[in-house]
Write an enzyme that holds these catalytic residues in place. Structure first.
Site, PDB file in Angstrom:
ATOM      1  N   CYS A  29       0.148   4.053   2.547  1.00 17.54           N
ATOM      2  CA  CYS A  29       0.530   3.479   4.012  1.00 17.54           C
ATOM      3  C   CYS A  29       1.827   3.954   4.273  1.00 17.54           C
ATOM      4  CB  CYS A  29       0.401   2.014   4.164  1.00 17.54           C
ATOM      5  SG  CYS A  29      -1.254   1.438   4.029  1.00 17.54           S
ATOM      6  N   CYS A  43       0.756  -1.273  -0.064  1.00 14.06           N
ATOM      7  CA  CYS A  43      -0.109   0.058  -0.007  1.00 14.06           C
ATOM      8  C   CYS A  43       0.854   1.321  -0.047  1.00 14.06           C
ATOM      9  CB  CYS A  43      -0.901  -0.050   0.930  1.00 14.06           C
ATOM     10  SG  CYS A  43      -1.606   1.503   1.723  1.00 14.06           S
TER      11      CYS A  43
END
Lengths: 108, 309
Positions: free
Chosen positions: A36, A33
């Site tokens: 993230c 991700c």
């Protein structure tokens, strides 16, 4: 974005960590991700600034499917704030530092 | 804080900013790159980049960002993480205020702040963000294993990510306001051939409905008929908005959409200020353009700095 300040938690030790007397911010993330990763430095900086007042931890949703499922997490990064084991509030997405401070302050 | 004045500051660490950083570092310029999150920018949202030259099998957005960063670091890229809240531009000096109260200045500024996904702006969207509403298929697709999701949009991003979603979801419904896709032909062909993807044409989403998570969408067809579609999630991929909160838009003569106009050499109307990548006012927003503009901007900066001294 490995940091000593931001400890990894798992499905197994999750309950004991959020039910501590210290408020707790959990950063739900995964290695695939990008956002993230983007929010990582901000979370680390906050872990420094709130050291002793709020424990800031992270949970890899790939390795720990039970907890994200329990909280209905459908997007990452999601950060959930807990106080005495209860969810106070949450934010989703690579939000800015100001928005995370606003979230954390809700438990103080 | 160390040195607060630099010849060149590069604002933003996406493909444009990182390429500018690479060129500036390699040219041994007194430079600083400022990034607010992680280097990479929007390519971190992309599952797979198939059209960046030099990678015959394609490359993930994540890996490409890491490679450009590593390349810039090989030439001693000087970078920091910081959030710039405002910028003051004059012909002689450019001043940047940071959210921690510090300020930085430079002779020459390259703006590479990029863009972010555009929201639909319909009821339910904000409330259900993270609970079924997503702007990043790469991030969130694995949460929709064996479920039904909608993708809104008809451009390259929407159609590419619809295909990515079929690796997890059982069914992906693309909702598009026109009767044909804008996405490039090869992506269209793949999508039409994918049995997991279906299409709803000439239709917009007017509301996202659900209590703890997305349950259904309210749809409006161009012929004014309304309908509902039950889905577990909705991915909004309808273009971008500029990251321009910190920019003096009047001074830079921003266009209607808030993007920054430049000449061919990426020079804005303010001497010593360049803009490169998605923040530039332009038609085509590709990784390769952003990288190219980053390089152009540094060459323009070098010329400007030479004329100064």
């Amino acid at each position: 974005m490995a940091s000593d300040k931001v400890k990894d938690v798992s499905d197994a030790d999750f309950e004991s960590i959020i039910s501590s007397d210290t408020p707790c911010l959990v950063d739900f993330w995964a290695p695939w991700c990008g956002p993230c990763k983007a929010i990582g430095p901000v979370v680390e900086a906050l872990a420094d600034e709130y050291d002793g007042k709020v424990s800031i931890v992270k949970m890899n949703v790939d390795d720990n499917p039970a907890t994200p499922g329990k909280f209905g997490i459908r997007a990452i990064p999601t950060l959930i704030l807990f106080k005495s084991g209860e969810k106070v509030d949450q934010v989703t997405g690579a939000v800015g530092k100001a928005q995370l401070i606003e979230l954390i302050e809700k438990a103080l | 804080m160390a040195n607060t004045h630099h010849n060149l500051i590069i604002l933003g660490g996406g493909p444009a900013g990182l390429t500018a950083g690479l060129y500036a570092a390699r040219a041994r310029m007194d430079h600083l790159l400022i990034e607010k999150g992680a280097e990479g920018g929007q390519i971190l949202l992309t599952d797979w980049i198939d059209n960046y030259p030099g990678f015959p099998d394609g490359i993930s957005g994540f890996e490409l960002a890491e490679k450009i960063l590593a390349q810039a670091k090989r030439f001693d890229l000087n970078s920091m993480f910081a959030n710039v809240t405002s910028i003051e531009l004059s012909e002689t000096v450019k001043r940047l205020e940071l959210d921690n109260g510090d300020s930085l200045s430079c002779d020459c500024l390259i703006i590479c702040t990029g863009a972010r996904p555009r929201p639909l702006g319909v009821p339910g969207e904000k409330e259900l963000t993270g609970k079924g509403v997503s702007y990043c298929a790469t991030c969130d697709a694995p949460f929709y294993r064996n479920m039904h999701v909608a993708v809104v949009g008809g451009g390259n991003t929407a159609i590419q990510e619809a295909a990515h979603l079929t690796k997890f979801a059982d069914k992906v419904t693309v909702i598009h306001r026109r009767d044909e896709l804008r996405a490039t032909k090869i992506l269209q062909e793949k999508a039409f051939a994918n049995p997991k993807i279906d299409f709803i044409w000439n239709t917009t989403v007017t509301e996202i409905i659900g209590t703890d998570g997305v349950e259904k969408l309210q749809l409006l067809n161009r012929d004014q008929t309304t309908s509902e579609l039950s889905v577990d999630g909705i991915f909004v991929l309808i273009g971008v908005l500029p990251n321009n909160d910190m920019l003096p838009l009047d001074v830079l003569k921003a266009d209607e959409g808030g993007f920054i106009p430049t000449d061919q050499e990426t020079r804005t109307v303010v001497p010593g200020v360049m803009a490169a990548g998605d923040i530039r006012s332009k038609e085509v927003r590709q990784v390769i353009n952003a990288a190219g503009e980053g390089a152009t901007a540094v060459l323009a900066a070098e010329q400007y700095l030479t004329n100064l001294s």
